[in-house]
Design an enzyme around this catalytic site. Structure first.
Site, PDB file in Angstrom:
ATOM      1  N   LYS A   1       0.818  -1.218   0.000  1.00 24.04           N
ATOM      2  CA  LYS A   1       0.000   0.000   0.000  1.00 24.04           C
ATOM      3  C   LYS A   1       0.855   1.272   0.000  1.00 24.04           C
ATOM      4  O   LYS A   1       0.328   2.376   0.157  1.00 24.04           O
ATOM      5  CB  LYS A   1      -0.918   0.014   1.231  1.00 24.04           C
ATOM      6  CG  LYS A   1      -2.044  -1.001   1.160  1.00 24.04           C
ATOM      7  CD  LYS A   1      -2.883  -0.951   2.422  1.00 24.04           C
ATOM      8  CE  LYS A   1      -3.979  -2.002   2.361  1.00 24.04           C
ATOM      9  NZ  LYS A   1      -4.599  -2.184   3.699  1.00 24.04           N
ATOM     10  N   ASP A   2       2.145   1.119  -0.144  1.00 21.85           N
ATOM     11  CA  ASP A   2       3.081   2.247  -0.116  1.00 21.85           C
ATOM     12  C   ASP A   2       2.804   3.183  -1.302  1.00 21.85           C
ATOM     13  O   ASP A   2       2.831   2.759  -2.453  1.00 21.85           O
ATOM     14  CB  ASP A   2       4.504   1.672  -0.201  1.00 21.85           C
ATOM     15  CG  ASP A   2       5.591   2.691   0.071  1.00 21.85           C
ATOM     16  OD1 ASP A   2       5.381   3.882  -0.185  1.00 21.85           O
ATOM     17  OD2 ASP A   2       6.666   2.266   0.533  1.00 21.85           O
ATOM     18  N   LEU A   3       2.567   4.464  -1.024  1.00 22.05           N
ATOM     19  CA  LEU A   3       2.293   5.446  -2.078  1.00 22.05           C
ATOM     20  C   LEU A   3       3.553   6.178  -2.534  1.00 22.05           C
ATOM     21  O   LEU A   3       3.510   6.955  -3.482  1.00 22.05           O
ATOM     22  CB  LEU A   3       1.274   6.482  -1.585  1.00 22.05           C
ATOM     23  CG  LEU A   3      -0.066   5.936  -1.081  1.00 22.05           C
ATOM     24  CD1 LEU A   3      -0.941   7.079  -0.576  1.00 22.05           C
ATOM     25  CD2 LEU A   3      -0.787   5.146  -2.160  1.00 22.05           C
TER      26      LEU A   3
ATOM     27  N   HIS B   1       3.324   3.470   3.422  1.00 17.22           N
ATOM     28  CA  HIS B   1       4.772   3.628   3.493  1.00 17.22           C
ATOM     29  C   HIS B   1       5.279   3.564   4.940  1.00 17.22           C
ATOM     30  O   HIS B   1       6.262   2.871   5.236  1.00 17.22           O
ATOM     31  CB  HIS B   1       5.127   4.980   2.867  1.00 17.22           C
ATOM     32  CG  HIS B   1       6.581   5.248   2.734  1.00 17.22           C
ATOM     33  ND1 HIS B   1       7.406   4.527   1.904  1.00 17.22           N
ATOM     34  CD2 HIS B   1       7.387   6.190   3.316  1.00 17.22           C
ATOM     35  CE1 HIS B   1       8.646   5.005   1.976  1.00 17.22           C
ATOM     36  NE2 HIS B   1       8.660   5.999   2.823  1.00 17.22           N
TER      37      HIS B   1
END
EC number: 2.3.1.-
Lengths: 392, 392
Positions: free
Chosen positions: A338-340, A372
């Site tokens: 789910k790290d942007l 992140h």
């Protein structure tokens, strides 16, 4: 050599501290100074200073050293507390300490501040950058400070490590910008890195990340108080820096966290966001307040130099393929889908490049609602994998 | 009534234009004026004007009308060209026109500018917002303009549609902010919406989107020329607005596009990004130039009011569940899984809320390298699904 002496004194202090403490690490900040340091861009700087900490005891054969590299807005406080009453331990305390995944009963763990570290207003951060006094002029460098790179951060760390008599690191690790340093260490000094654990990062800044970093920096450049970097002794560009830090904080998080934490609640009862342009939702207010608080301890030029260092990053200096070709260390690569900031697509390209180059890479994903930031805050999940990696 | 007369005149003109053209739509911009309009926030504005276009011919029973709602930085130019030499047709020209998915040989398609439309410097956009002259004072409203909502945009469109004698729309559709208007239409005026096609959007702005919209707006607020919204007749905050538009452009795209288009090439040969703080990568230069070009045709206060309208959005006015409970129209919901503005998680929540409310929803995903922008640029993929939806 002065740097040797400082290193040795600090080491002795740490050994005492290490023996005095049982299950809780009490740490102290130390300072490493290089009388002279030449950047990748070719400028020689005098009296380059960075703060550092260490946890555990260096073995007589100096074979048990681990280096932890910090993230964009972090510093060298990776584990432990400064005193027993300290509310918040270092950022990776969940995995660094006595009996923990990076076990300070076995390893001597070093963490250092980078050049152009953001936290110039924090008395426990020491760094050299645009806000530092140029010994030649007696004034802050400002934008006369040379462009520095992730490789420069690594070279300063290398000097620190060597000042302690360490020839090879059992592990280099770090989250986010710390993972960039980790990849850079493994690519630039393969003979010195036994194992590498890059977390929530990639081996190259791609075009999209370069663009995002500009989005973060934009409010500083527009702030009239930035004044083309010349604001020391005057009003610093706090408004722009606060907005920049707000952008970093948002992108380092995830909507699962934002939704669960704030939903669509107004910041203040009776001040509905629809009633006036200035009325805020809680998420806006909390992010703005956090940005403003952090801005007061940070330096806007350092922010811009960090942005530049990250944009310039390609492990080994040229490209993803070249960086991976240089690496020898087995890699434990830990990411969050789910790290942007370092997205799953970016991570996949790093994994693919590692495999194409024949690297020994183990890719582990962790989860959580922070995106992140789970690479800083939720690392306990990776405990077993880290132990297994270190045991190999 | 003046608005009726303007509407009828425009309609006659469109019918002539429609007959004159065979396979290529040549369109003209028209203006709709409301002598008086009361916002959701309770302010009554005089002489509210918005531009609009139409394609095709209204059936004698007025049953064949379609309304297209535009995105954040768009306007009512949804299809066709202003003249044969026009290089670029309207944004959804791939799906609107003679024989196309939204077939203008069958449907009478209306598209209108919203209130506080961004493109105040474009002679083919007409809007009412902070940059407009307040008839009561003879001066621009500035921040005295009331907060407006997506619902307000819909109410102005409703007045336009009713001025044409249309009681029910065969379809309401739009991408991004246009999808917000589409959901709002379906929730607020269920009796007037036969079918709805929201594209690359959601039925509610969640906390993360509220935060992102603030990141977009931040450089304007920091720009000294913004001057708390009071800049008409002075230097406008072009630098801040340009950076704001750069952020929008980046987030509306995707790293697949950024990587393939720019990779890590420098902006200029011989000016390596590592050599000086100001030297740029191509991705930085192209985004900055695009932001600056668009800023010259845009208004910063309108940008801030659009941000506010989007942040306030929940279809039907309160919540996702409430909005979905009010909707009656079957929904063709088209999204892009790589969308960084309306993410897959956000989309999933809208789909789930629709299903929980028992709505008739068809969810179609499209792909491409542009992420969010594929909902504007890659809609031909959805042609078959749109035809099938309209045939039902």
């Amino acid at each position: 050599m002065r740097t040797w002496i400082m290193g040795a004194t600090a080491l002795a202090a740490t050994m005492v501290t290490g023996m005095a403490e049982a299950q809780e690490l009490i740490v102290e900040k130390k300072v490493f100074e290089l009388p002279s340091f030449t950047t990748q861009s070719g400028r020689t700087l005098k009296q380059v200073r960075v703060g550092w900490e260490s946890y555990g005891t260096l073995a007589p054969d100096r074979s048990n050293a681990v280096l932890i590299c910090h993230f964009f807005s972090g510093n060298s406080h990776a584990a432990g507390k400064y005193d027993a009453a300290d509310a918040q331990p270092g950022y990776w305390d969940a995995i660094i300490g006595p009996g923990k995944a990076i076990d300070t009963d076995r390893y001597f763990v070093i963490a250092s501040d980078t050049l152009v570290n953001l936290n110039t207003g924090d008395p426990r951060t020491t760094t050299t950058g645009p806000a530092s006094i140029d010994p030649d002029t007696g004034k802050p460098y400002g934008l006369d400070f040379p462009v520095v790179t992730i490789r420069d951060f690594v070279e300063v760390q290398k000097a620190l490590v060597e000042s302690l008599g360490i020839k090879r690191l059992a592990l280099v690790a770090g989250p986010s910008m710390g993972s960039l340093q980790t990849f850079e260490w493994a690519a630039s000094h393969p003979e010195m890195v036994a194992k590498a654990m890059p977390v929530i990062g990639a081996a190259e800044a791609n075009a999209m990340l370069i663009g995002w970093l500009d989005v973060w920096a934009a409010p500083i450049l527009v702030d009239p108080d930035w004044n083309n970097g010349d604001y020391y002794g005057k009003a610093p560009p706090l408004a722009g820096l606060a907005k920049a830090l707000t952008a970093v904080t948002l992108q380092a998080n995830h909507e699962d966290w934002a939704g669960a934490t704030f939903d669509r609640r107004p910041a203040r009862a009776g001040e509905e966001p629809g009633k006036a342009l200035r009325n805020k939702f809680q998420v806006q207010s909390v992010l703005d307040n956090a940005g403003e608080a952090r801005a007061r301890l940070s330096d806007a030029n350092h922010f811009l130099y960090l942005v530049k260092a990250n944009q310039l990053f390609a492990a080994g200096g040229t490209s993803l393929a070249d960086g991976m070709a240089r690496i020898r260390a087995p890699l434990l690569y830990i990411t969050q889908p789910k790290d942007l900031v370092f997205t799953p697509e970016t991570v996949a390209r790093t994994v693919e490049a590692a495999r194409e180059a024949g690297r020994d890479i183990t890719h582990l994903t962790i989860d959580g609602v922070r995106g992140h930031l789970d690479g800083v805050m939720s690392m306990k999940q990776a405990e077993g994998a880290i132990r297994a990696f270190l045991e190999r």
